[in-house]
Scaffold this active site. Structure first.
Site, PDB file in Angstrom:
ATOM      1  N   SER A 609      33.594  51.606  -9.742  1.00  0.00           N
ATOM      2  CA  SER A 609      33.541  50.240  -9.233  1.00  0.00           C
ATOM      3  C   SER A 609      32.631  49.411 -10.147  1.00  0.00           C
ATOM      4  O   SER A 609      32.933  49.257 -11.329  1.00  0.00           O
ATOM      5  CB  SER A 609      33.078  50.228  -7.771  1.00  0.00           C
ATOM      6  OG  SER A 609      33.342  48.991  -7.167  1.00  0.00           O
ATOM      7  N   ASP A 684      44.794  49.897  -5.017  1.00  0.00           N
ATOM      8  CA  ASP A 684      43.450  49.348  -4.820  1.00  0.00           C
ATOM      9  C   ASP A 684      43.553  47.870  -4.434  1.00  0.00           C
ATOM     10  O   ASP A 684      44.085  47.061  -5.192  1.00  0.00           O
ATOM     11  CB  ASP A 684      42.642  49.510  -6.103  1.00  0.00           C
ATOM     12  CG  ASP A 684      41.146  49.307  -5.901  1.00  0.00           C
ATOM     13  OD1 ASP A 684      40.764  48.572  -4.969  1.00  0.00           O
ATOM     14  OD2 ASP A 684      40.355  49.879  -6.675  1.00  0.00           O
ATOM     15  N   HIS A 716      40.764  51.916  -3.418  1.00  0.00           N
ATOM     16  CA  HIS A 716      39.511  51.950  -4.181  1.00  0.00           C
ATOM     17  C   HIS A 716      38.818  53.306  -4.044  1.00  0.00           C
ATOM     18  O   HIS A 716      38.027  53.684  -4.893  1.00  0.00           O
ATOM     19  CB  HIS A 716      38.588  50.834  -3.689  1.00  0.00           C
ATOM     20  CG  HIS A 716      37.488  50.489  -4.638  1.00  0.00           C
ATOM     21  ND1 HIS A 716      37.724  50.137  -5.947  1.00  0.00           N
ATOM     22  CD2 HIS A 716      36.139  50.440  -4.479  1.00  0.00           C
ATOM     23  CE1 HIS A 716      36.583  49.878  -6.551  1.00  0.00           C
ATOM     24  NE2 HIS A 716      35.613  50.063  -5.689  1.00  0.00           N
TER      25      HIS A 716
END
Length: 745
Positions: A609, A684, A716
């Site tokens: 991330s 995602d 994600h």
């Protein structure tokens, strides 16, 4: 201890390393090698770690969500009698649930709550009379009584968002089809608002869920006569076609996604009667380009409070609203320091109308009381207040969390809001602690862990004295981690001076049985983004232990911009993401390369991330410093990310385009010279896949080599018992191919 360059005598360091190897093995336990498959299998190696621990309103029953021994990702509802300690399963999610698929709105909300991929019962709520519990499961609602009876309340294909029992216990409410539904408990609910298309009632908008930690869009008043309901029209928000690529089919969704620099929804607030017959529009002020951050009723129900955050997020207004007329006034405003932003913080409204509030106005978050227009500062700690655990209004006590005594080990404290008194620590400083409380603030639910003890939780009285274990999670012969204790390597914490002169804290774990003269590769993990602290003195993840036992030195350091260090430590990233964090991480790399057991040519970096973004920026900014980099689900262009998060730190791209150009990871990717491996889930909806596809296209167009792995159907969170093994096998194989395999040279 603090490990400095001047204290790194080889013999002393190796001796210290030896002393940090292994935990006591219970009698009768056979040692086993830790494998990648076992790290992700069930039961979880960290042992019992219940979620959603709550006390019944009368305090007699403690409820919690426990994952199953045969499926670590499925949760059931358990009840514990606080007088006897006897525990029993109250709702078996497999027996009661239908296994029906959740609606897209429910799936997205679970992603926002970071619960995507989990199954079973993930939330619940007590009725005010402590006789029953409202349980959402597999897209429907159930009412569970303490005698084990479970009654199904709904049977809908659309699912129910944000189910709640009203404050007096008369009504059940939820959001379905973008409308708010209300019904007497046991009766058929009805929609009391319009909704549908681009109109939403009772539902928190995307950025409120993702970035403001607000997941509901309606609030019952104390006597069940009114509901404050947010509504919005998202027709002005840009439509993004989100593609969810699965193993055998591709689904597209038209998602309203407010990317940085584009319009947000305009929030509205109405006060509605439970039958929908009376509606009053609340005045939220003259500025329409705002965030509705928080909404609360006064304890007497005569005032509705709304926290209004401006688009720039440097001013927060507390508005007091008359629920009869909808008129409002500003009680007070919080303003951020220049070059900083408002961090939404904890607060508690009291019965007398006063407010316990956390503010960073002095540069460190501290406790204040606001009473009839006057502010009283309640704490002056050396470190920030991290949160309010609870308030006992009978004794005038506030319970809160802070790392004031140790930046790496948060503790729980009590102080008075009536009289000046120093805070009293209630928890063991050998542990990293956090807490929540019952509504009356009479008992604490403490969660803790240490370097030698995985997560525990216990029930304590107002003085912090333990009444009963909720989950002792003792490392005895029955613990899932028992066969691996002998090889467990303990972390050492230390600090260095960063390039900005700040103290930067790190974590270092060395492989077992190191010998003088041998040099080991480094697995250097980072996150680097705001609102996160990764270096603490808590128990280490079994995955980290697996990497160390394979022969990697594990290293992690918190850079400027990360949480729990105050405004001065956070603000250097303002309009400058991808700069000071990268410099601080390089300082960490330079330091770890000086260690006599480290091979300076084999330092690999990994992040997910924001950490994936950091991998890219670190490789771009400092070619040749790192032997290889892994970027999981990286942001590559901040213009692709949402308004609330991105503009808070980077400003509006229409006003500061130069800041966005400097932070961009796509255009600068052509400067990457070291091996790169990018991983991304093809479904995602947080860091959307175009972040990676834009990077791929740029690098492929210039013949810059890299490797990638994409995961169909995963969001994600690319995780699960088998897919996690796949991810980490891919990472380790990539490192081996590029000369950063485990073990010494």
């Amino acid at each position: 201890m603090t490990l400095t360059r001047t204290s790194l005598a080889l013999g002393a360091l190796l001796s210290a390393t030896s002393a940090l190897a292994g935990l006591p093995v219970p009698p009768g336990v056979s040692e086993q090698p830790l494998t990648l498959d076992r790290v992700f299998a069930s039961p979880s190696l960290t042992g019992q770690a219940p979620r959603g621990v709550k006390l019944s309103p009368n305090g007699r029953i403690l409820t919690e969500l426990r994952n199953r021994a045969d499926d670590r990702e499925r949760y059931d509802l358990w009840a514990v009698d606080t007088s006897t300690g006897q525990a029993r399963m109250l709702v078996d999610s497999q027996k009661v649930g239908t296994g029906a698929a959740l609606s897209e709105a429910e799936k997205m909300q679970l992603e926002r709550k970071r619960l995507g991929g989990l199954k079973g019962i993930l939330d619940y709520g007590w009725t005010p009379d402590s006789k029953a519990i409202l349980v959402p499961l597999d897209g429907d609602l159930y009412l569970a009584s303490l005698d084990g009876k479970v009654t199904r309340l709904t049977n809908s294909k659309d699912g129910e968002l944000n189910p709640a029992i009203s404050e007096k216990g008369n009504y059940v409410s939820f959001v379905s089809g973008q409308k708010l539904w209300v019904g007497k408990v046991g009766a058929k609910p009805k929609a009391i608002t319009p909704g549908g298309g681009t109109i939403h009632y009772g539902e928190a908008e995307f950025v409120a869920q993702e970035e403001l930690d607000r997941f509901t869009g309606y609030w019952w008043n104390p006597d069940d006569t009114r509901i404050a309901v947010e509504w919005y029209d998202e027709s002005n928000v840009k439509v993004v076609t989100r593609t969810s690529i699965g193993a055998e089919e591709t689904t597209t969704f038209e998602q309203r996604y407010p990317a940085a620099g584009t319009p947000n929804i305009v929030p509205h607030l109405e006060i509605i009667s439970p039958d929908g017959g009376r509606k009053v529009a609340a005045d939220l002020g003259p500025d329409k380009d705002i965030y509705l951050a928080r909404v609360d009723w006064a304890k007497d129900g005569k005032t509705l409070y709304a926290q209004i955050l401006n688009r720039v997020q440097d001013r927060l207004d507390m508005r007091a609203i008359d629920p009869v007329t909808g008129k409002s006034r500003v009680l007070f405003s919080e303003r951020a320091a220049p070059g900083h932003w408002i961090n939404l913080a904890d607060y508690k409204w009291l019965d007398d109308g006063s407010l316990i509030w956390v503010s960073e106005r002095t540069g460190l978050a501290q406790l204040y009381r606001f009473d009839r227009g006057q502010w009283t500062k309640l704490t002056s700690l050396a470190g920030p207040v991290a949160g309010i655990a609870g308030v006992n209004q009978a004794t005038g006590s506030v319970y809160f969390e802070s790392n004031a005594e140790d930046p790496l080990a948060q503790q729980v404290y009590r102080t008075s809001y009536r009289t000046a008194s120093p805070p009293v620590r209630l928890t063991d400083p050998a542990f990293v602690n956090g807490a929540s409380m019952d509504k009356k603030g009479t008992r604490l639910i403490v969660g803790r862990s240490s370097a030698t003890q995985p997560a525990q939780s216990y029930l304590a009285d107002g003085d912090g004295k333990r009444i009963a274990w909720i989950a002792e999670n003792r490392l005895d012969a029955s613990h899932p981690y028992a066969p691996y204790l002998a090889a467990h390597q303990l972390a050492r914490n230390g600090s260095i001076k960063g390039p900005g002169g700040d103290t930067l804290y790190y974590k270092l774990i060395t492989p077992p049985n190191m010998k003088p003269g041998q040099r080991y590769p480094v697995f250097f993990e980072h996150y680097g983004g705001p609102h996160s602290q990764t270096v603490t003195k808590g128990f280490e993840n079994p995955l980290t232990e697996y990497l160390v036992q394979q022969g990697y030195v594990y290293f992690e350091i918190d850079n400027r911009g990360s949480a729990n260090r105050g405004v001065a430590f956070e603000k250097p990233i303002y309009h400058a993401m991808g700069s000071v964090e990268v410099a601080d991480q390089k300082a960490g790399a330079d330091f770890v390369k000086t260690l006599p057991f480290v091979d300076p040519s084999r330092v690999a970096i990994y992040g997910w991330s924001y950490g994936g973004y950091m991998t890219l920026k670190m490789l771009e900014t400092n070619p040749g410093t790192y032997a290889a980099g892994i970027a999981g689900a990286p942001v590559t262009r901040w213009e692709l990310y949402d308004t609330a998060y991105t503009e808070r730190y980077m400003g509006d791209p229409r006003q500061v385009p130069q800041a966005y150009a400097a932070s961009d990871a796509v255009e600068q990717s052509l400067g990457i010279r070291d091996p790169l491996f990018v991983i991304h889930g093809l479904s995602d909806d947080n860091v959307v896949f175009p972040n990676s596809s834009a990077l791929f296209a740029k690098m492929q167009g210039a013949a810059v080599p890299f490797e990638m792995a994409v995961y169909p159907g995963y969001t994600h969170r690319v995780a699960g018992p088998k897919v996690s093994v796949s991810v980490w096998q891919g990472i380790l194989n990539f490192l081996k191919r590029n000369g950063v395999g485990p073990g010494p040279r």
